[in-house]
Scaffold this motif. Structure first.
Motif, mmCIF file in Angstrom:
data_model
loop_
_atom_site.group_PDB
_atom_site.id
_atom_site.type_symbol
_atom_site.label_atom_id
_atom_site.label_comp_id
_atom_site.label_asym_id
_atom_site.label_seq_id
_atom_site.Cartn_x
_atom_site.Cartn_y
_atom_site.Cartn_z
ATOM 1 N N TYR A 166 0.844 -0.829 0.274
ATOM 2 C CA TYR A 166 0.594 -0.551 0.311
ATOM 3 C C TYR A 166 1.179 0.787 -0.003
ATOM 4 O O TYR A 166 1.406 1.613 1.101
ATOM 5 N N LYS A 222 2.310 4.779 0.328
ATOM 6 C CA LYS A 222 2.408 5.418 1.309
ATOM 7 C C LYS A 222 1.950 6.940 0.777
ATOM 8 O O LYS A 222 0.930 7.918 1.209
ATOM 9 N N GLU A 223 2.369 7.332 -0.428
ATOM 10 C CA GLU A 223 1.979 8.051 -1.396
ATOM 11 C C GLU A 223 0.318 8.109 -1.522
ATOM 12 O O GLU A 223 -0.400 9.155 -2.283
ATOM 13 N N GLY A 224 -0.562 7.444 -1.510
ATOM 14 C CA GLY A 224 -1.921 7.121 -1.890
ATOM 15 C C GLY A 224 -2.036 6.251 -2.571
ATOM 16 O O GLY A 224 -1.309 6.142 -4.117
ATOM 17 N N TYR A 251 -3.692 1.160 6.782
ATOM 18 C CA TYR A 251 -3.729 2.010 6.310
ATOM 19 C C TYR A 251 -5.165 2.773 4.634
ATOM 20 O O TYR A 251 -4.803 3.287 4.359
ATOM 21 N N ARG A 280 -4.988 5.696 3.214
ATOM 22 C CA ARG A 280 -3.615 6.139 2.697
ATOM 23 C C ARG A 280 -4.913 5.717 0.626
ATOM 24 O O ARG A 280 -4.682 5.539 -0.298
#
Length: 346
Positions: free
Chosen positions: A246, A248-250, A319, A322
């Motif tokens: 997943y 981290k920036e989305g 998460y 995200r």
């Protein structure tokens, strides 16, 4: 169940010659993503309803849209993602079916009962939902950081061993999120930055493909794949060393839907099928096959244990921030995205 190819003209001719009612008694024509519907569930539907189902497949929302825009009139149900439901409505390609009035709609859980692209569920019904992240083989690669940088600026040992989805929206949006750019940007300079990143990545990719993702990872043909979480789960079932990231920036949080095209030859059969798919047991069969979650309350008790234990499907709570829900962009933004993709794929 039958798989078809190149028979749309014949279907349209049949509908015009005999009229809708003559076809509607026994036929249903589905147009869905490849490897995205369990054959045994189609057989169950045929057995319970007496309606014969024919399935055709596509590899992207844009492929499906182009076919409908070109006048394909032989499909009763298509399975677009949320943003594409908006497009179909805008272009008058979707039939109003008032899904919320169907008996089994009571089983649809929030927020899937009132999504932004069809808040009253007049034109669509939920099918599967999930995320689009990265899968990699821990047996063939070092532990990777939870970032898109591992994908767009790969380590030397991974170059040439990475596969990308052949999906305009998924690729463009992933690049935009890594760069911190709005996925619906209307700024040509920002779109150019996205293109530059994708062009720089291109020499390090083994291929662009949205089909065969599971087999490709299981066979070890690539070490990393831009991948839907359900496909990652199904690959992990056959190769335990596969894990899902997943970033981290989305990453994309999407939902796929069932929509009846405006010129569907068998709309009542389509509504029968859609209502049938909102039954918990039937929805669970689809989830167990695809590896993606459904939106139907009560389906949980019928799910395989492997789905509950895999973080790719049962996402860890940390998460949640995200996830980036899909959204429909303006015409100007879509045109920029189209130009980027066209240039990239030359």
């Amino acid at each position: 169940m039958r798989f078809k190819g190149g028979v749309l003209a014949a279907l349209a001719a049949t509908a015009m010659t005999f009229g809708t009612s003559a076809v509607q008694a026994k036929e249903l024509f589905l147009y869905n993503w490849a490897n995205y519907f369990p054959p045994d569930l189609i057989e169950k539907f045929e057995s319970e309803t007496g309606i014969d189902v024919t399935l055709d497949v596509y590899d992207s929302n844009e492929t499906m849209l182009a076919k409908l825009q070109a006048g394909a009139a032989g499909y009763d149900i298509v399975f677009p993602s949320g943003y594409m439901v908006d497009v179909m409505r805008e272009e008058d390609l979707a039939m109003k079916i008032d899904t919320a009035e169907l008996p089994n709609f009571k089983n649809v859980q929030s927020p899937h009962d009132s999504p932004s692209y069809d808040p009253s569920r007049e034109y669509s019904a939920p099918y599967m939902w999930g995320t689009t992240g990265l899968a990699y083989d821990t047996a063939k690669a070092p532990e990777l950081d939870e970032t898109w940088e591992e994908y767009f600026k790969p380590r030397d040992e991974l170059k040439g061993k990475i596969a990308a989805l052949n999906d305009q929206v998924e690729m463009y949006n992933a690049a935009a999120r890594y760069l911190g750019i709005d996925v619906c940007t209307e700024d040509p300079a920002q779109a150019q930055k996205i293109l530059d990143l994708l062009m720089a990545q291109k020499p390090h990719l083994a291929l662009y493909s949205s089909t065969g993702t599971i087999d490709r990872m299981v066979a070890g043909e690539v070490v990393m794949h831009h991948m839907w979480n359900g496909a990652a789960h199904r690959a992990k079932e056959q190769r335990e060393s596969i894990t899902y990231i997943y970033p981290k920036e989305g990453l994309a949080f999407w939902s796929d839907n069932m929509v009846v095209p405006k010129d569907a030859p068998n709309p009542e059969n389509a509504k029968t099928f859609i209502n049938w798919m909102m039954d918990p047991q039937n929805a669970a069969v689809a989830t167990n096959y695809t590896g993606y979650m459904n939106a139907i309350a009560g389906s949980g008790e019928y799910l395989d244990e492997s789905l509950k234990s895999d973080p790719a499907v049962n996402m860890p709570k940390e998460y949640a921030d995200r996830l980036r829900p899909s959204k429909e962009c303006s015409t100007a933004a879509r045109e920029l995205r189209d130009k980027v993709w066209t240039t990239l794929k030359k």
